[in-house]
Design an enzyme around this catalytic site. Structure first.
Site, PDB file in Angstrom:
ATOM      1  N   ASP A  44       9.007 -24.946   9.475  1.00  0.00           N
ATOM      2  CA  ASP A  44       8.738 -26.354   9.790  1.00  0.00           C
ATOM      3  C   ASP A  44       8.983 -27.247   8.572  1.00  0.00           C
ATOM      4  OD1 ASP A  44       6.662 -24.646   9.114  1.00  0.00           O
ATOM      5  OD2 ASP A  44       5.084 -25.922   9.905  1.00  0.00           O
ATOM      6  N   TYR A  62      15.510 -13.308  20.561  1.00  0.00           N
ATOM      7  CA  TYR A  62      16.666 -13.398  21.452  1.00  0.00           C
ATOM      8  C   TYR A  62      17.132 -12.048  21.994  1.00  0.00           C
ATOM      9  CZ  TYR A  62      17.454 -18.349  20.389  1.00  0.00           C
ATOM     10  OH  TYR A  62      17.343 -19.717  20.276  1.00  0.00           O
ATOM     11  N   LYS A  97       8.319 -17.791   9.138  1.00  0.00           N
ATOM     12  CA  LYS A  97       7.045 -18.339   9.620  1.00  0.00           C
ATOM     13  C   LYS A  97       5.988 -17.245   9.493  1.00  0.00           C
ATOM     14  CE  LYS A  97       4.623 -21.643  11.556  1.00  0.00           C
ATOM     15  NZ  LYS A  97       4.439 -23.001  11.035  1.00  0.00           N
ATOM     16  N   ASP A 100      19.384 -20.408  14.925  1.00  0.00           N
ATOM     17  CA  ASP A 100      20.032 -21.136  16.016  1.00  0.00           C
ATOM     18  C   ASP A 100      19.736 -22.630  15.881  1.00  0.00           C
ATOM     19  OD1 ASP A 100      21.354 -21.644  18.350  1.00  0.00           O
ATOM     20  OD2 ASP A 100      19.774 -20.912  19.667  1.00  0.00           O
TER      21      ASP A 100
END
Ligand code: NAD
Length: 337
Positions: free
Chosen positions: A208, A122, A174, A232
């Site tokens: 995930d 971001y 991740k 987010d």
């Protein structure tokens, strides 16, 4: 002496839920001196700036703000509100607690999400890549993760856990795919976790799998820390586990200030109708009271608020009732005794 706090009522339903919140805090006897400022469309109307210098100056002075939802004006030339606030006050930790008030789909959710607020995908470093004649043949977005940024957010999560008597920190990442950026975040997280060994448990989850675990067995999570984009998404998922945006407060902590807010937006569809649920901003104000050292009043307001919701007689529309914002606010105040 009263604590000065900047109050930005905001746009849309903002002024109505801000009034409700101010009334509840006054009824609880909170010793706060509000410095009212504008931002968003109200800032454009008054100063032609969605985040006027007067508002930033007020927060620089008070170092604490309660902010209603803001409408970001469309069009060029206006400063982005969130970017201006984040940069000015280095608001690196976004903290969103979510807990079950009325058992429904889940009974015992009590999760605090700590989201890194200044790095990751971001940061806004993006560009198109021209290939042949096509100027937009590809697009590239850069994610920056720094050791410093990772250290301070993970440390924030552990310190938060200790200060609030919580048992476990789950780090979400991740790193199996994004071996450099997410790998650095995970490595730093593991290193910081060792400093807290014996005091706070530590576990890791891949994003995930985390999304799935949250909807299967959310009760197992306590404090969750993650990078900007994942935070987010997870924070909205988590607020959905406990009744939605009308009950979701958030806080942004930085090196120079703390800004407390409702997670939801300006709700233009119900603005001006006196039906909005002021709950998210009321709970944000409770976080603000905790922050300025008035935990006693924060707890009595939370108790009155939760009691009103559990009782079920006076509820706003989003919670399945028919009451107005004012009626709900009066019911909370009546319970403050
Ligand atoms: P929204 O959160 O305003 O509304 C989504 C839905 O939830 C609507 O149906 C709304 O009526 C309902 N809702 C939201 N808050 C509620 C409350 N307190 N009580 C009852 N119902 C409530 O999201 P949106 O429609 O996507 O955005 C509207 C505007 O808000 C946009 O201009 C957006 O940029 C802005 N926004 C601001 C913030 C912020 O300042 N923190 C956050 C999100 C969106």
């Amino acid at each position: 002496m009263a604590t000065p706090v900047t109050l930005i009522p905001g746009d849309g339903i903002g002024p109505s839920i801000a009034d409700a919140t101010v009334r509840i805090l006054a009824a609880a006897g909170a010793d706060v001196e509000w410095d009212r400022q504008v931002a968003g469309m109200a800032g454009v109307a008054r100063w032609n700036d969605p985040i006027p210098d007067a508002t930033l100056d007020s927060i620089k002075r008070t170092r604490v703000a309660l902010k209603g939802p803001l409408e970001t004006p469309v069009g060029e030339g206006f400063r982005s509100i969130n970017v201006a606030l984040r940069k000015t006050f280095d608001l690196y930790a976004n903290v969103r607690p979510a807990y079950t008030i009325v058992p429904g789909r889940f009974d015992n959710v009590d999760i605090v999400l700590v989201r890194e607020n200044t790095e990751g995908l971001y940061i806004g470093v993006e560009h198109y890549v021209k290939i042949g004649d096509d100027p937009k043949a590809a697009a590239e977005s850069v994610a920056i993760i720094t050791r410093h940024g990772s250290e301070r957010i993970v440390r924030y999560a552990f310190d938060y856990a200790i200060a609030h008597n919580r048992k476990k920190v789950t780090l979400v990442h991740k790193a199996n795919i994004l071996k450099f950026s997410q790998g650095l975040f995970l490595d730093v997280g593991r290193m910081i976790a060792r400093e807290y060994e014996g005091r706070v448990q530590f576990e890791e989850r891949i994003i995930d799998a985390m999304a799935m675990h949250l909807v299967m067995r959310p009760e197992q999570f306590d404090v969750v820390v993650t990078t900007n984009l994942f935070g987010d998404i997870l924070s909205d998922e988590i607020s959905g586990l406990v009744g939605g945006l009308g009950l979701a407060p958030g806080a942004n902590f930085g090196t120079n200030a703390a800004i407390f807010e409702a997670v939801h937006g300006t709700a233009p569809d119900i603005a001006g109708k006196n039906v909005a649920n002021p709950g998210a901003l009321v709970l944000a104000a409770c976080m603000m009271l905790d922050h300025i050292g008035d935990r006693g009043r924060a707890t009595s307001i939370r108790n009155a608020f939760e009691g009103t919701i559990r009782d079920g007689a006076v509820l706003t529309r989003d919670l399945g009732g028919t009451s107005t914002t004012d009626q709900f606010t009066d019911a909370v105040i009546a319970r403050l005794g």
